[in-house]
Design an enzyme around this catalytic site. Structure first.
Site, PDB file in Angstrom:
ATOM      1  N   LYS A   1       0.959  -1.066  -0.014  1.00 17.31           N
ATOM      2  CA  LYS A   1      -0.136  -0.133  -0.041  1.00 17.31           C
ATOM      3  C   LYS A   1       0.884   1.183  -0.093  1.00 17.31           C
ATOM      4  O   LYS A   1       1.772   1.294   0.932  1.00 17.31           O
ATOM      5  CB  LYS A   1      -0.688  -0.112   1.102  1.00 17.31           C
ATOM      6  CG  LYS A   1      -2.011   0.864   1.150  1.00 17.31           C
ATOM      7  CD  LYS A   1      -2.904   0.444   2.586  1.00 17.31           C
ATOM      8  CE  LYS A   1      -4.265   1.053   2.506  1.00 17.31           C
ATOM      9  NZ  LYS A   1      -4.750   1.051   4.007  1.00 17.31           N
TER      10      LYS A   1
HETATM   11  C1  E4P Z   1      -8.077   2.053   3.697  1.00 10.96           C
HETATM   12  O1  E4P Z   1      -7.380   1.271   3.322  1.00 10.96           O
HETATM   13  C2  E4P Z   1      -8.082   2.848   4.678  1.00 10.96           C
HETATM   14  O2  E4P Z   1      -7.440   1.870   5.843  1.00 10.96           O
HETATM   15  C3  E4P Z   1      -9.129   2.966   5.649  1.00 10.96           C
HETATM   16  O3  E4P Z   1     -10.306   2.524   4.819  1.00 10.96           O
HETATM   17  C4  E4P Z   1      -9.638   4.473   6.215  1.00 10.96           C
HETATM   18  O4  E4P Z   1     -10.831   4.570   6.792  1.00 10.96           O
HETATM   19  P1  E4P Z   1     -11.219   5.773   7.808  1.00 10.96           P
HETATM   20  O5  E4P Z   1     -11.431   6.821   7.216  1.00 10.96           O
HETATM   21  O6  E4P Z   1     -12.274   5.015   8.578  1.00 10.96           O
HETATM   22  O7  E4P Z   1     -10.109   5.676   8.594  1.00 10.96           O
END
Ligand code: E4P
Length: 220
Positions: free
Chosen positions: A87
């Site tokens: 990522k």
């Molecule tokens: C995506 O991969 C992120 O980990 C995640 O969806 C972020 O979400 P949040 O806005 O709930 O922190």
């Protein structure tokens, strides 16, 4: 449509895996910190533990922000397990690193996508997944679902194989609306996934069926 769970909590990952509908896991540094996972060795051990639970698609986020470092960290993460997807944040060096990692056959997830232009760049660089954060857009009174729709249109116009991973999902309606719009994947908390199970007419209908069956059995 693929379902990923957005957590680093092993119990929740196991519960979603046991449900039989889980296709992967997304983590990020905040989610790791929430579970108290700190230090390189512990983080690596945790990624391995997650990979042991699920079948594929474990997003492991780099914390580097320069091209050389992202590549070094990304290659090390990818070597941990074939299930790892690296990522990478949507920054200039991140896009360059995605191009490099893709050319080496390493799957990538471009994270922190908040505009269609960012998604287009990541797709051109060869990202396996792009992660538009729809909940965080909704939080600032911007239509997160509109972004999913726009990215779908653009990717379909040009046949980009990059998959739309709708992230920052807050609840079951986000999941259903993403499915309507053709997102390839959603990632959300366990609560959003299990909320899909629920309907009051299912509960009352089942209670009635069981009561009728019991009454009929006792009458014999
Ligand atoms: C995506 O991969 C992120 O980990 C995640 O969806 C972020 O979400 P949040 O806005 O709930 O922190």
């Amino acid at each position: 449509m693929k379902f990923f769970i957005d957590t680093a909590n092993l119990d929740q990952i196991k519960e979603a895996q046991d449900l039989g509908v889980l296709d992967g896991v997304t983590t990020n540094p905040s989610l790791m910190a929430k579970e108290g996972i700190t230090g390189d060795a512990n983080v690596i051990a945790h990624y391995k533990a997650i990979c042991a639970i699920v079948d594929d698609n474990v997003s492991a986020e780099v914390i580097s922000t320069t091209y050389d470092e992202i590549i070094k960290e990304g290659e090390a993460l990818a070597k941990l397990d074939p299930k790892i997807v690296v990522k990478v944040p949507m920054i200039k060096d991140g896009v360059k690193a995605i191009k490099y990692l893709s050319s080496k056959g390493i799957r990538t997830n471009c994270t922190l996508i908040f505009s269609a232009g960012q998604a287009l760049l990541a797709a051109k660089a060869g990202a396996t997944y792009v992660s538009p954060f729809l909940g965080r857009l909704d939080d600032i009174s911007t239509d997160g679902l509109q972004l999913i729709e726009d990215i779908r249109l653009i990717f379909d116009n040009y046949g980009y194989p990059t998959q739309i991973l709708a992230a920052s999902i807050r609840g079951p309606l986000h999941i259903v609306n993403c499915a309507k719009l053709g997102a390839d994947v959603i990632t959300g908390p366990l609560s959003a996934i299990t909320a899909l199970l629920k309907h009051p007419l299912t509960d009352s209908g089942l209670a009635q069926f069981l009561a009728d069956h019991k009454k009929a059995s006792e009458a014999k």
